[in-house]
Design a protein around this motif. Sequence first.
Motif, short mmCIF file in Angstrom:
data_model
loop_
_atom_site.label_atom_id
_atom_site.label_comp_id
_atom_site.label_asym_id
_atom_site.label_seq_id
_atom_site.Cartn_x
_atom_site.Cartn_y
_atom_site.Cartn_z
N UNK A 96 -24.55 10.09 14.87
CA UNK A 96 -23.61 9.41 15.75
C UNK A 96 -22.18 9.50 15.21
N UNK A 97 -22.04 9.38 13.91
CA UNK A 97 -20.71 9.47 13.30
C UNK A 97 -20.11 10.85 13.54
N UNK A 98 -20.91 11.89 13.35
CA UNK A 98 -20.42 13.25 13.56
C UNK A 98 -20.09 13.50 15.03
N UNK A 99 -20.94 12.98 15.92
CA UNK A 99 -20.70 13.15 17.35
C UNK A 99 -19.39 12.47 17.75
N UNK A 100 -19.19 11.24 17.25
CA UNK A 100 -17.95 10.53 17.56
C UNK A 100 -16.73 11.28 17.03
N UNK A 101 -16.85 11.84 15.83
CA UNK A 101 -15.74 12.61 15.26
C UNK A 101 -15.40 13.82 16.12
N UNK A 102 -16.43 14.51 16.59
CA UNK A 102 -16.20 15.69 17.42
C UNK A 102 -15.64 15.33 18.79
N UNK A 103 -16.15 14.26 19.38
CA UNK A 103 -15.60 13.83 20.67
C UNK A 103 -14.16 13.36 20.52
N UNK A 104 -13.84 12.73 19.39
CA UNK A 104 -12.46 12.30 19.13
C UNK A 104 -11.55 13.53 19.03
N UNK A 105 -12.03 14.54 18.36
CA UNK A 105 -11.27 15.79 18.22
C UNK A 105 -11.05 16.44 19.59
N UNK A 106 -12.10 16.45 20.43
CA UNK A 106 -11.98 17.07 21.75
C UNK A 106 -11.08 16.25 22.67
N UNK A 118 -19.79 18.36 34.32
CA UNK A 118 -21.12 18.97 34.43
C UNK A 118 -22.00 18.59 33.24
N UNK A 119 -21.41 17.92 32.27
CA UNK A 119 -22.12 17.60 31.03
C UNK A 119 -23.33 16.71 31.30
N UNK A 120 -24.43 17.02 30.63
CA UNK A 120 -25.64 16.21 30.75
C UNK A 120 -26.04 15.59 29.41
N UNK A 121 -25.07 15.52 28.51
CA UNK A 121 -25.35 14.91 27.22
C UNK A 121 -25.57 13.41 27.34
N UNK A 122 -26.58 12.94 26.64
CA UNK A 122 -26.94 11.52 26.71
C UNK A 122 -25.83 10.64 26.15
N UNK A 123 -25.02 11.18 25.23
CA UNK A 123 -23.98 10.39 24.56
C UNK A 123 -22.57 10.74 25.02
N UNK A 124 -22.44 11.40 26.16
CA UNK A 124 -21.12 11.81 26.64
C UNK A 124 -20.23 10.60 26.93
N UNK A 125 -20.83 9.42 27.12
CA UNK A 125 -20.04 8.20 27.33
C UNK A 125 -19.09 7.96 26.16
N UNK A 126 -19.49 8.39 24.97
CA UNK A 126 -18.65 8.18 23.79
C UNK A 126 -17.38 9.02 23.88
N UNK A 127 -17.42 10.12 24.59
CA UNK A 127 -16.22 10.91 24.83
C UNK A 127 -15.25 10.11 25.70
N UNK A 128 -15.80 9.37 26.68
CA UNK A 128 -14.96 8.53 27.53
C UNK A 128 -14.20 7.49 26.73
N UNK A 129 -14.88 6.90 25.76
CA UNK A 129 -14.24 5.90 24.89
C UNK A 129 -13.11 6.53 24.09
N UNK A 130 -13.40 7.65 23.44
CA UNK A 130 -12.39 8.32 22.61
C UNK A 130 -11.21 8.79 23.45
N UNK A 131 -11.49 9.30 24.65
CA UNK A 131 -10.44 9.79 25.52
C UNK A 131 -9.53 8.66 25.98
N UNK A 132 -10.11 7.52 26.30
CA UNK A 132 -9.32 6.37 26.74
C UNK A 132 -8.43 5.87 25.61
N UNK A 133 -8.99 5.73 24.43
CA UNK A 133 -8.22 5.22 23.30
C UNK A 133 -7.07 6.14 22.93
N UNK A 134 -7.36 7.45 22.87
CA UNK A 134 -6.30 8.38 22.44
C UNK A 134 -5.24 8.53 23.53
N UNK A 135 -5.65 8.62 24.78
CA UNK A 135 -4.66 8.77 25.86
C UNK A 135 -3.78 7.53 25.96
#
Length: 203
Positions: free
Chosen positions: A86-96, A117-134
């Motif tokens: 999870x830590x690595x996934x969050x780091x990568x989503x933060x980077x993206x 189109x993403x079907x990743x089970x944890x793609x919601x974490x990208x939404x969190x990172x995107x909101x915070x950084x934007x």
Amino acid sequence: YYISGLEDFLFEGLELIAPKKDFVWEEMKEALAYIIQYDIKKRGDIHADEIRLWHSKLTKDDYVYKLLHIEKDILRHYNLSHEESLKLIDEQYRKMAKELVDNQLYQNSDIVAGIFRCKGFLINRFGVELSQYSKSKGVQKEILDVILKQALNEDTSRESESILIYFLIDVEDKDILAEVYDSILESNKKHLLVAAYSIKADG
């Protein structure tokens, strides 16, 4: 071992078939990833460089491809604990998320469509990172408008709808939230309304 003694056959097959597939060969890319992770060290790194080179040749470098493969590539490492994964996934989503904002890739409709189109089970974490950084960059509302339009009006995976829902966690403006709720209510995706309300229940 997986390919012991079959290296020449493997490389000949790659040389012959990969160009015909324009080097888009997902099944072989994954097979090579497993060989790199589980087989090479057992075999004393024999042909390791050639295998890694072929893996890189079959790995696309565009934004959507990298985003959609984050979970699969990390969760393949069975030696990692759940927390480490999870830590690595969050780091990568933060980077993206940073790349999407800094390079204004959210203005590219093809990229936005690809993200959803993403079907990743944890793609919601990208939404969190995107909101915070934007939010930190002052473009949160602009990006929210983009993903809201995509999520409500275009074809999306059910999993990717969570990008919008979890993006709302860091949206504090109540007028903006009201606009989001109204847009959902007026759309064909009213099922998202409960999730949108619930995610802000503590707000």
